[in-house]
Scaffold this motif. Structure first.
Motif, short mmCIF file in Angstrom:
data_model
loop_
_atom_site.label_atom_id
_atom_site.label_comp_id
_atom_site.label_asym_id
_atom_site.label_seq_id
_atom_site.Cartn_x
_atom_site.Cartn_y
_atom_site.Cartn_z
N ARG A 49 32.86 41.73 38.31
CA ARG A 49 32.67 40.63 38.31
C ARG A 49 34.09 39.87 39.03
N TYR A 50 33.80 39.14 39.39
CA TYR A 50 35.30 38.38 40.02
C TYR A 50 35.12 36.87 38.93
N GLU A 82 39.66 39.92 38.49
CA GLU A 82 38.38 40.29 38.95
C GLU A 82 38.52 41.17 36.87
N ILE A 83 37.40 40.95 36.37
CA ILE A 83 36.90 40.91 35.00
C ILE A 83 36.11 42.49 34.76
N ILE A 84 37.22 43.90 34.53
CA ILE A 84 36.78 45.58 34.85
C ILE A 84 36.38 45.55 32.58
N GLN A 85 36.32 45.28 32.01
CA GLN A 85 36.27 45.19 30.98
C GLN A 85 35.32 44.28 29.65
N GLU A 86 34.76 44.23 29.09
CA GLU A 86 34.72 43.40 27.71
C GLU A 86 34.88 43.77 26.68
N LEU A 181 40.01 38.33 52.49
CA LEU A 181 40.31 37.56 50.55
C LEU A 181 40.39 38.32 50.01
N TRP A 182 40.56 38.33 48.68
CA TRP A 182 40.33 39.02 47.79
C TRP A 182 39.99 37.86 46.48
N GLY A 183 38.86 38.14 45.93
CA GLY A 183 37.64 37.80 45.46
C GLY A 183 36.37 37.81 45.76
N ALA A 184 36.47 38.38 46.71
CA ALA A 184 34.29 38.73 46.67
C ALA A 184 34.51 40.34 48.06
#
Length: 191
Positions: A49-50, A82-86, A181-184
């Motif tokens: 998610r962004y 962009e979150i790819i892991q938590e 766009l980078w972010g959607a």
């Protein structure tokens, strides 16, 4: 353009490992998006998610903790990530250049922002992104955005995003083709 400083150099073996891990991380989220399956992180929120940077000075670390060394420092808030892991309160993020690292969740915001075509080369014949006054390619032009300009996303319908760019004294609002766009994500609807 967004600001990022490289703070440390890594040995060649570490660089090769980082490239391999980045390639793996890049392929996995795209597959989840395309198949429609939703992966969820420890927070219960979808992955990938962004988000955007909340603070003006943010350290990106090589691991999920303040004991890990700082790889990069971002010097502007609002930059999309962009979150790819938590892991616990740490988020593994990727920036528009493909750089990955860990940032504490308190330094991230759910506010959606985007970067205008960061993959384009500056000074090429087609180096600008057009900000239109309505969501149509035949619409009037509000502004020409250089690659790397960051704006706040007001909404996206899957094809066009309403974007606000500029500073406090001079803000422009208009529509940008979502593919620019980078972010959607492609076809993503944001309300």
């Amino acid at each position: 353009m967004y600001s990022r400083f490289f703070l440390s150099a890594a040995p060649k073996a570490a660089i090769a490992l980082a490239i391999a891990l980045a390639a793996f991380a890049t392929a996995a989220p795209a597959t989840a998006q395309q198949t429609g399956s939703i992966n969820r992180g420890a927070s219960g929120l979808p992955l990938p998610r962004y988000v955007s940077l909340k603070a003006t000075k943010v350290n990106m670390r090589v691991g999920p903790g303040s004991d890990y060394s700082v790889a990069y420092r971002y010097l502007k808030n609002g930059i999309p990530m962009e979150i790819i892991q938590e892991y616990d309160n740490w988020r593994r993020v990727r920036d528009a250049d493909g750089t990955t690292g860990w940032i504490h969740s308190s330094l991230l915001s759910g506010e959606r922002t985007a970067i205008a075509s960061p993959w384009r080369e500056e000074n090429s014949p087609d180096d600008t992104v057009i900000l239109y006054n309505t969501p149509a390619a035949a619409a009037g032009v509000v502004a020409y955005l250089e690659p790397g300009v960051v704006g706040k996303i007001a909404s996206c319908d899957g094809a066009w995003c309403e974007l606000e760019v500029g500073y406090e004294s001079r803000k422009l609002r208009g529509y940008v083709n979502q593919a620019e766009l980078w972010g959607a994500y492609p076809d993503e609807v944001i309300k």
